[in-house]
Design a protein around this motif. Structure first.
Motif, PDB file in Angstrom:
ATOM      1  N   HIS A  43       0.857  -1.180   0.000  1.00  0.00           N
ATOM      2  CA  HIS A  43       0.000   0.000   0.000  1.00  0.00           C
ATOM      3  C   HIS A  43       0.898   1.237   0.000  1.00  0.00           C
ATOM      4  N   ALA A  44       0.726   2.100  -0.989  1.00  0.00           N
ATOM      5  CA  ALA A  44       1.642   3.225  -1.160  1.00  0.00           C
ATOM      6  C   ALA A  44       0.888   4.549  -1.101  1.00  0.00           C
ATOM      7  N   ALA A  45       1.535   5.538  -0.490  1.00  0.00           N
ATOM      8  CA  ALA A  45       0.960   6.879  -0.461  1.00  0.00           C
ATOM      9  C   ALA A  45       0.916   7.432  -1.885  1.00  0.00           C
ATOM     10  N   ALA A  46      -0.214   8.064  -2.222  1.00  0.00           N
ATOM     11  CA  ALA A  46      -0.368   8.633  -3.556  1.00  0.00           C
ATOM     12  C   ALA A  46      -0.222  10.149  -3.549  1.00  0.00           C
ATOM     13  N   MET A  47       0.038  10.732  -2.380  1.00  0.00           N
ATOM     14  CA  MET A  47       0.225  12.174  -2.257  1.00  0.00           C
ATOM     15  C   MET A  47       1.270  12.451  -1.183  1.00  0.00           C
TER      16      MET A  47
ATOM     17  N   ALA B 126      -0.420  10.412  13.287  1.00  0.00           N
ATOM     18  CA  ALA B 126      -0.163  11.081  12.014  1.00  0.00           C
ATOM     19  C   ALA B 126       1.297  10.837  11.638  1.00  0.00           C
ATOM     20  N   PHE B 127       1.531  10.516  10.361  1.00  0.00           N
ATOM     21  CA  PHE B 127       2.879  10.150   9.933  1.00  0.00           C
ATOM     22  C   PHE B 127       3.169  10.835   8.595  1.00  0.00           C
ATOM     23  N   TYR B 128       4.240  11.620   8.566  1.00  0.00           N
ATOM     24  CA  TYR B 128       4.594  12.282   7.314  1.00  0.00           C
ATOM     25  C   TYR B 128       4.986  11.231   6.261  1.00  0.00           C
ATOM     26  N   VAL B 129       4.442  11.400   5.052  1.00  0.00           N
ATOM     27  CA  VAL B 129       4.768  10.505   3.945  1.00  0.00           C
ATOM     28  C   VAL B 129       4.935  11.323   2.668  1.00  0.00           C
ATOM     29  N   ASN B 130       5.727  10.797   1.781  1.00  0.00           N
ATOM     30  CA  ASN B 130       5.851  11.352   0.435  1.00  0.00           C
ATOM     31  C   ASN B 130       5.185  10.397  -0.549  1.00  0.00           C
ATOM     32  N   THR B 131       4.889  10.884  -1.722  1.00  0.00           N
ATOM     33  CA  THR B 131       4.283  10.042  -2.746  1.00  0.00           C
ATOM     34  C   THR B 131       5.154   8.814  -3.017  1.00  0.00           C
ATOM     35  N   GLY B 132       4.543   7.642  -2.934  1.00  0.00           N
ATOM     36  CA  GLY B 132       5.266   6.402  -3.170  1.00  0.00           C
ATOM     37  C   GLY B 132       5.749   5.713  -1.920  1.00  0.00           C
ATOM     38  N   HIS B 133       5.699   6.399  -0.773  1.00  0.00           N
ATOM     39  CA  HIS B 133       6.145   5.782   0.471  1.00  0.00           C
ATOM     40  C   HIS B 133       5.210   4.650   0.896  1.00  0.00           C
TER      41      HIS B 133
ATOM     42  N   ALA C 121      -5.214   6.077   4.957  1.00  0.00           N
ATOM     43  CA  ALA C 121      -5.581   7.279   4.213  1.00  0.00           C
ATOM     44  C   ALA C 121      -4.445   8.287   4.287  1.00  0.00           C
ATOM     45  N   VAL C 122      -4.417   9.187   3.301  1.00  0.00           N
ATOM     46  CA  VAL C 122      -3.422  10.260   3.275  1.00  0.00           C
ATOM     47  C   VAL C 122      -4.161  11.588   3.153  1.00  0.00           C
ATOM     48  N   ILE C 123      -3.752  12.548   3.970  1.00  0.00           N
ATOM     49  CA  ILE C 123      -4.258  13.914   3.866  1.00  0.00           C
ATOM     50  C   ILE C 123      -3.157  14.745   3.228  1.00  0.00           C
ATOM     51  N   MET C 124      -3.499  15.455   2.155  1.00  0.00           N
ATOM     52  CA  MET C 124      -2.494  16.219   1.420  1.00  0.00           C
ATOM     53  C   MET C 124      -1.867  17.295   2.309  1.00  0.00           C
ATOM     54  N   ILE C 125      -0.609  17.555   2.057  1.00  0.00           N
ATOM     55  CA  ILE C 125       0.130  18.526   2.845  1.00  0.00           C
ATOM     56  C   ILE C 125      -0.512  19.911   2.761  1.00  0.00           C
ATOM     57  N   GLU C 126      -1.194  20.201   1.617  1.00  0.00           N
ATOM     58  CA  GLU C 126      -1.848  21.503   1.466  1.00  0.00           C
ATOM     59  C   GLU C 126      -3.025  21.681   2.417  1.00  0.00           C
ATOM     60  N   ASN C 127      -3.551  20.566   2.927  1.00  0.00           N
ATOM     61  CA  ASN C 127      -4.728  20.624   3.808  1.00  0.00           C
ATOM     62  C   ASN C 127      -4.365  20.449   5.284  1.00  0.00           C
ATOM     63  N   ILE C 128      -3.107  20.673   5.603  1.00  0.00           N
ATOM     64  CA  ILE C 128      -2.629  20.488   6.979  1.00  0.00           C
ATOM     65  C   ILE C 128      -2.125  21.829   7.518  1.00  0.00           C
TER      66      ILE C 128
ATOM     67  N   PRO D 131     -11.586   6.114   4.017  1.00  0.00           N
ATOM     68  CA  PRO D 131     -10.663   4.976   3.880  1.00  0.00           C
ATOM     69  C   PRO D 131     -10.093   4.869   2.467  1.00  0.00           C
ATOM     70  N   TRP D 132      -8.789   4.715   2.391  1.00  0.00           N
ATOM     71  CA  TRP D 132      -8.014   4.566   1.160  1.00  0.00           C
ATOM     72  C   TRP D 132      -7.954   5.850   0.335  1.00  0.00           C
ATOM     73  N   GLN D 133      -8.211   6.973   0.974  1.00  0.00           N
ATOM     74  CA  GLN D 133      -8.045   8.258   0.295  1.00  0.00           C
ATOM     75  C   GLN D 133      -6.574   8.471  -0.044  1.00  0.00           C
ATOM     76  N   TYR D 134      -6.289   8.775  -1.306  1.00  0.00           N
ATOM     77  CA  TYR D 134      -4.931   9.033  -1.783  1.00  0.00           C
ATOM     78  C   TYR D 134      -3.957   7.913  -1.407  1.00  0.00           C
ATOM     79  N   VAL D 135      -4.441   6.677  -1.562  1.00  0.00           N
ATOM     80  CA  VAL D 135      -3.595   5.509  -1.320  1.00  0.00           C
ATOM     81  C   VAL D 135      -3.668   4.596  -2.540  1.00  0.00           C
ATOM     82  N   ARG D 136      -2.512   4.193  -3.034  1.00  0.00           N
ATOM     83  CA  ARG D 136      -2.470   3.186  -4.099  1.00  0.00           C
ATOM     84  C   ARG D 136      -2.396   1.818  -3.445  1.00  0.00           C
ATOM     85  N   LYS D 137      -3.484   1.074  -3.539  1.00  0.00           N
ATOM     86  CA  LYS D 137      -3.539  -0.215  -2.864  1.00  0.00           C
ATOM     87  C   LYS D 137      -2.756  -1.283  -3.635  1.00  0.00           C
ATOM     88  N   VAL D 138      -2.392  -2.325  -2.929  1.00  0.00           N
ATOM     89  CA  VAL D 138      -1.683  -3.454  -3.543  1.00  0.00           C
ATOM     90  C   VAL D 138      -2.455  -3.930  -4.779  1.00  0.00           C
TER      91      VAL D 138
END
Length: 277
Positions: free
Chosen positions: A58-62, A89-96, A104-111, A127-134
């Motif tokens: 499962h990879a962050a998409a944002m 809450a855990f900082y992630v980059n796209t693809g992490h 789920a991922v909340i975009m950095i612009e909305n934080i 659930p699964w917002q901005y997440v690339r699932k397996v």
């Protein structure tokens, strides 16, 4: 040698049918294994299936923070919520890789960053917002490409992403092209001023050779053969005994008194078509 006569002219469609039915092209081609990047333009000898999924995690998409969506339910501009970094809450980059227990991922612009340890959000995540699932792109074991598929540059990404690094392809057919005609002149090294009337620059073998390459084959060009039935027959017989898959005699197929191709083929085998309307 008597002049040729056309045995029986065939329509183009009929000539093609005779050709394809007389030679089982796809069945006799042997196969070889090549690296995927080198397979572009080649024809698959076997169906190809994915070895693993893409993505295989499962990879962050944002860029932003990974959270558990349930922890954000009910949040709004009038009811914001403070999250603690590395706790909920855990900082992630796209693809992490998504951290454990997050979906789920909340975009950095909305934080709203409060400090190094706390951030504030003003909206919920689902659930699964901005997440690339397996398996979002490819699922392990699924068919990527069928047998006889011609590999394109776009196929390379799918094959490598699916864990396929080598593929079985049909060996390229080898062609020998034999230009015939006493009037022919090789353009390589000739002086254009010396081209005498009745002499012709030989071009067909070079054109046919490059067409062979364009369609996935390998060609060799035989030296020009004079208009002599025995010499042409010897060149063709030697080529057939070699490992060539096809021999092309360029010229001498019409009805002239020095057109020997039909006689040569009739001597060595069977003339299937002589003349196409």
């Amino acid at each position: 040698m008597k002049r040729n006569i056309y045995l029986s002219k065939k329509a183009l469609g009929e000539a093609r049918r005779i050709l394809t039915e007389s030679f089982a092209w796809s069945e006799y081609r042997e196969k070889e294994t090549v690296g995927v990047p080198d397979a572009v333009g080649r024809v698959l000898a076997e169906a190809v299936f994915a070895r693993f999924s893409s993505p295989h995690f499962h990879a962050a998409a944002m860029d932003g923070i990974a959270v558990k969506a349930e922890d954000t339910f009910g949040v709004s501009e009038t009811n914001p919520k403070i999250l603690t970094i590395d706790q909920n809450a855990f900082y992630v980059n796209t693809g992490h890789v998504m951290p454990a227990d997050t979906d789920a991922v909340i975009m950095i612009e909305n934080i709203n960053t409060l400090d190094q340890e706390q951030v504030q959000i003003e909206g919920p995540a689902f659930p699964w917002q901005y997440v690339r699932k397996v398996g979002e792109d490819i699922v392990a074991t699924e068919l990527l490409f069928p047998r006889n598929h011609r590999v394109t540059p776009y196929c390379i990404g799918a094959l490598l992403s699916g864990g396929v690094f080598e593929v079985a392809v049909r060996k390229k057919p080898r062609l020998l092209i034999i230009p015939t005609g006493s009037e022919l002149v090789d353009w390589r090294g000739m002086d254009p001023q010396d081209l005498k009337p009745g002499r012709v620059i030989e071009t067909n073998s070079f054109m046919l050779g490059k067409l062979t390459e364009a369609y996935g084959g390998i060609f060799e060009r035989h030296a020009k053969v004079e208009d002599d039935v025995e010499t042409i027959a010897q060149a063709v017989a030697a080529a057939v005994e070699d490992t060539f898959d096809m021999v092309l005699i360029v010229g001498g197929s019409s009805a002239g008194s020095h057109d020997y191709s039909r006689h040569v083929i009739d001597r060595l085998g069977e003339v299937l078509v002589h003349g196409v309307t």
